[in-house]
Design a protein around this motif. Sequence first.
Motif, PDB file in Angstrom:
ATOM      1  N   LEU A 170     -34.862  -2.130   9.651  1.00 58.44           N
ATOM      2  CA  LEU A 170     -35.461  -1.222  10.183  1.00 58.44           C
ATOM      3  C   LEU A 170     -36.271  -0.307   9.904  1.00 58.44           C
ATOM      4  CD1 LEU A 170     -31.804  -0.367  12.081  1.00 58.44           C
ATOM      5  CD2 LEU A 170     -33.512  -0.978  12.880  1.00 58.44           C
ATOM      6  N   ARG A 173     -40.320  -0.423  12.329  1.00 57.46           N
ATOM      7  CA  ARG A 173     -39.630   0.131  13.324  1.00 57.46           C
ATOM      8  C   ARG A 173     -40.603   0.794  14.142  1.00 57.46           C
ATOM      9  NH1 ARG A 173     -35.097   3.826  15.397  1.00 57.46           N
ATOM     10  NH2 ARG A 173     -35.699   2.327  17.258  1.00 57.46           N
ATOM     11  N   GLU A 176     -43.761   0.226  17.049  1.00 56.89           N
ATOM     12  CA  GLU A 176     -43.679  -1.075  17.732  1.00 56.89           C
ATOM     13  C   GLU A 176     -43.300  -0.265  18.774  1.00 56.89           C
ATOM     14  OE1 GLU A 176     -39.480  -3.160  15.555  1.00 56.89           O
ATOM     15  OE2 GLU A 176     -39.721  -1.594  17.430  1.00 56.89           O
ATOM     16  N   GLY A 471     -39.281  -4.738  14.617  1.00 56.47           N
ATOM     17  CA  GLY A 471     -37.896  -4.397  12.988  1.00 56.47           C
ATOM     18  C   GLY A 471     -36.068  -4.094  13.940  1.00 56.47           C
ATOM     19  N   THR A 472     -36.613  -3.401  15.447  1.00 53.56           N
ATOM     20  CA  THR A 472     -34.754  -3.207  16.425  1.00 53.56           C
ATOM     21  C   THR A 472     -34.449  -4.789  16.109  1.00 53.56           C
ATOM     22  OG1 THR A 472     -36.616  -1.237  16.555  1.00 53.56           O
ATOM     23  CG2 THR A 472     -34.461  -1.543  17.910  1.00 53.56           C
ATOM     24  N   THR A 495     -30.352   3.219  15.225  1.00 53.33           N
ATOM     25  CA  THR A 495     -31.979   3.127  16.124  1.00 53.33           C
ATOM     26  C   THR A 495     -31.859   4.055  18.442  1.00 53.33           C
ATOM     27  OG1 THR A 495     -30.704   1.846  17.354  1.00 53.33           O
ATOM     28  CG2 THR A 495     -32.134   0.902  15.292  1.00 53.33           C
ATOM     29  N   ASP A 498     -30.799   2.424  21.185  1.00 60.61           N
ATOM     30  CA  ASP A 498     -31.368   1.487  22.201  1.00 60.61           C
ATOM     31  C   ASP A 498     -31.777   0.096  21.986  1.00 60.61           C
ATOM     32  OD1 ASP A 498     -33.815   0.232  21.993  1.00 60.61           O
ATOM     33  OD2 ASP A 498     -35.348   1.177  20.812  1.00 60.61           O
TER      34      ASP A 498
END
Length: 526
Positions: A170, A173, A176, A471-472, A495, A498
Amino acid sequence: MRPVFEFLAAHPVLTVFLLVGLGSALGRIRIAGVSLGAIGVLFGAMGLTAWAVSTGVTIELPALIGDTGLVLFAFCVGLIAGPSFGHALRTAYPLLLVVAGFLVVAAAAGFVLGRAMGVSTLTIAGTFAGAVTNTPALAATGGSPEATVGYASAYVFGVVGPMLAVGLALRHRAGETGGHVPLVDKAVRIDTTDRPTARALRARYGGRITFSRLRTKGGGAMATVGPDTEMPPGGVVNVIGPQDAVEAVAAELGHTSSLDIVHDRSHLEYRRLILSNPQLAGRTLASLGLRERFGATVPRVRRGDADIIGEASLVLQQGDRLQVVAPRDAMPALTALIGDSERGISDINPVALGLGIALGLAIGAIQVPLPGGGVFALGPAAGALIVGLVFGRVRRIGPIVTTLPSTAANVLSEVGLVIFLAYAGTKAGSLIISAITSGEILRLLLLGFVITTIVVAGTYLVARHAMHTGGTRLAGVMAGTLTNPALLAFANLRTEYDTRVALAYTLVYPAAMVVKILLAQVLVAL
């Protein structure tokens, strides 16, 4: 404390809710800006039961409680990710091969190292199940005391190691794309004389923008915008979409207008209506014929905490909040059609919930004979997840809606998760003392460390650097590889839920679950 622990051991239902409450409170404590979230229930349960064992009291929650929480969680996660799962599967099969490959390598390395240290095959199999945090794999070994001790010994690092990998993922991120982008409105004065249609503009910008209303030159009547509506010179149109796309459309059509047509309700009314009519769930926005029947348009839909462009092919879910723009006199009929009931957000659809989970349990219980006399079964969690994915994908079977409102599905998955974590924590916590006193603890810790590290480091490095996974999404991949709801909860919290995390998790989870169960049975048979 012994009388207290004896009381808790005698009242498992009370204990599970106590652990959920205390563990969740623990999970809210922030250290250096980081909190455990739902995983606090797991560690809280482990700590409490280990303390109880030290006083001579064993607190064990019935397996029925853990199984109920696990299948509820798995089924609802499947429903949430089902709509996007098919596309992701078609494009990500190489990732599944990577995950399966490292699980096989880890199992082989664990067997070789374990036998070299004099650990029994049953204990190695249990240690493998704990190192990859998979209770169904432990069940596949037969749940013997030897396997259970190995499971408990390896479980803690099996959670901590992947959590570190999720946190590392993470950190990448920034920059992104592909997540939910905030939508903005802009009134645009049309200068171009090309008279492009709304359909042509939407296609030119990849479906990222839409239009809600249009006022013609000279202060003419306000009208909703349909696919074939032309953009007349001198008119003012309201454009909706991500900031960059809206700015590009404004530059192409003309310039930003100072005229506020969004809040002008002299001709058109704007409302946000909750889709609570179950007969409309699972249908596309275009199939409702709102423009043809009511002169209405739906420029955007809010699902959970995300705004979605109201494109014709968007499949609606019960509980969606539709931004409706329509003539004032059409609003009562539109409201009656859509429903606009708050209950629609929380309707758990017990028909789909009950039948779906029952079907998943039945599929999970099917036993397939293996060479050598063993059998293979998916188990309740994988069966429930698979049915949830299918139900979430098809959305309805004839008149029966097979999915739940996103709000209800998220709530039920969270309830199932914390109940399962309370159960898993008591299971590991009550056995960790046995692992320490058995004298095998150091060998089992080393064995579990090696297995977890191979799976986590191998999958992370290949997915991140060879397959260039963002990353997510990588956080969801790691949680799914370990088939661990606690890691999913940790990634979701970091997140802000997400949807790419849940999608990646459910993409990897079924394959990883099946491979782990098979490998555990193979290790026992060696």
